[in-house]
Design an enzyme around this catalytic site. Sequence first.
Site, mmCIF file in Angstrom:
data_model
loop_
_atom_site.group_PDB
_atom_site.id
_atom_site.type_symbol
_atom_site.label_atom_id
_atom_site.label_comp_id
_atom_site.label_asym_id
_atom_site.label_seq_id
_atom_site.Cartn_x
_atom_site.Cartn_y
_atom_site.Cartn_z
ATOM 1 N N GLY A 14 0.796 -1.222 0.000
ATOM 2 C CA GLY A 14 0.000 0.000 0.000
ATOM 3 C C GLY A 14 0.827 1.269 0.000
ATOM 4 O O GLY A 14 0.432 2.284 -0.582
ATOM 5 N N ASN A 15 2.019 1.229 0.656
ATOM 6 C CA ASN A 15 2.837 2.442 0.742
ATOM 7 C C ASN A 15 3.445 2.824 -0.603
ATOM 8 O O ASN A 15 3.995 3.911 -0.753
ATOM 9 C CB ASN A 15 3.940 2.284 1.802
ATOM 10 C CG ASN A 15 4.923 1.180 1.480
ATOM 11 O OD1 ASN A 15 4.616 0.268 0.721
ATOM 12 N ND2 ASN A 15 6.099 1.247 2.077
ATOM 13 N N LYS A 134 -13.821 -9.265 6.855
ATOM 14 C CA LYS A 134 -12.977 -8.182 6.351
ATOM 15 C C LYS A 134 -13.742 -6.856 6.397
ATOM 16 O O LYS A 134 -14.705 -6.659 5.661
ATOM 17 C CB LYS A 134 -12.562 -8.497 4.907
ATOM 18 C CG LYS A 134 -11.697 -7.428 4.260
ATOM 19 C CD LYS A 134 -10.301 -7.408 4.828
ATOM 20 C CE LYS A 134 -9.439 -6.411 4.077
ATOM 21 N NZ LYS A 134 -8.102 -6.288 4.690
ATOM 22 N N LYS A 218 -4.700 -9.598 -1.143
ATOM 23 C CA LYS A 218 -3.940 -9.230 -2.340
ATOM 24 C C LYS A 218 -2.666 -10.061 -2.505
ATOM 25 O O LYS A 218 -2.243 -10.316 -3.643
ATOM 26 C CB LYS A 218 -3.594 -7.750 -2.334
ATOM 27 C CG LYS A 218 -2.666 -7.297 -1.232
ATOM 28 C CD LYS A 218 -2.402 -5.808 -1.282
ATOM 29 C CE LYS A 218 -1.560 -5.345 -0.098
ATOM 30 N NZ LYS A 218 -0.260 -6.006 -0.007
ATOM 31 N N LYS A 280 1.687 -12.824 3.701
ATOM 32 C CA LYS A 280 2.797 -12.695 2.758
ATOM 33 C C LYS A 280 3.660 -13.954 2.778
ATOM 34 O O LYS A 280 4.033 -14.491 1.723
ATOM 35 C CB LYS A 280 3.630 -11.452 3.081
ATOM 36 C CG LYS A 280 2.885 -10.149 2.835
ATOM 37 C CD LYS A 280 3.647 -8.944 3.332
ATOM 38 C CE LYS A 280 2.962 -7.644 2.922
ATOM 39 N NZ LYS A 280 1.535 -7.566 3.244
#
Length: 318
Positions: A14-15, A134, A218, A280
């Site tokens: 996101g960053n 979510k 994602k 991740k």
Amino acid sequence: MPEEKKITVIALGGNAILQPGQKGTFQEQLKNVETTCAQLTQMVESGKYKLVITHGNGPQVGNILLQNETAKDVAAPMPLYVCGAESQGLIGFMIQQSLHNLLAGKGRGDIPIATVVTQVVVDETDAAFQNPSKPVGPFYSEEEAKTLASDKGYHVKEDAGRGWRRVVPSPDPKEIFEKDAIRQLIAARSIVIASGGGGIPVIRKNGGLRGVDAVIDKDLAGERLAVDVQAKIFLILTDVDQVKLNYKTPQEKGLSHLTVAEARRYSEEGHFAKGSMEPKVRAAIRFVEAGGEKAIITSLGKAVEALDGKAGTTITKQ
């Protein structure tokens, strides 16, 4: 004979698009994307990789949902999965234009770049549909939330003392529906941006597809993309430079290499936070077990070094 370029899926955190504390203006986001694309340009210039780029969309789709809510009496609001499609176009446009401009400045403006609005197939019997978890969209008062639950059938939950929010399922990704189109673009030397925000969740119904309101993780969708396009490398970019044990404690220890077995053991021991590093690592394990050469987890600023084995955490079978 030159070495064959390796298909590399890059999952942007996101960053890479919006920094903490920013308002989220288009100009802010575009500037962040330009910084990100400078790293991607170096990868292209190395001549070693065929890039497929995927990205998050949390703040962007959140803003679209807020716009829906604010303007609902003026313009018809769209379903969540349509908002996801809108965000794919928004972010894809920023990446493809910024990357083209940077490459053109280096005499490489002939490289095609394309954003694929991507549907990701999920199983309608996935247990996540029975347990929506979510949070999405704006905060509501308890009364507003319960009215939405009654009127629209939304699932709502109180969110850490901050208010009530809608919650939606987060099912497991099974297939990138546009995988053949993406493969053809890669074969035609295109850089492809795909499966943004985890993809648009769809189920198979009566021989066709139907969108569903859900949010796919994602990183797991990025792994599915990497497998479906037969990538050799899956590069996950986040806000830390390495996977770490005992994160943010005096015993913190960075890991430069992990086998799949080690990664799984550390994950089972609870070293990785459920909402951040754990998915991740899980995505990296899945990718390598499915036949990928290696998965790498690192920060955006270390991406090029990590591909050369000089930074980040590399996860391999052995």
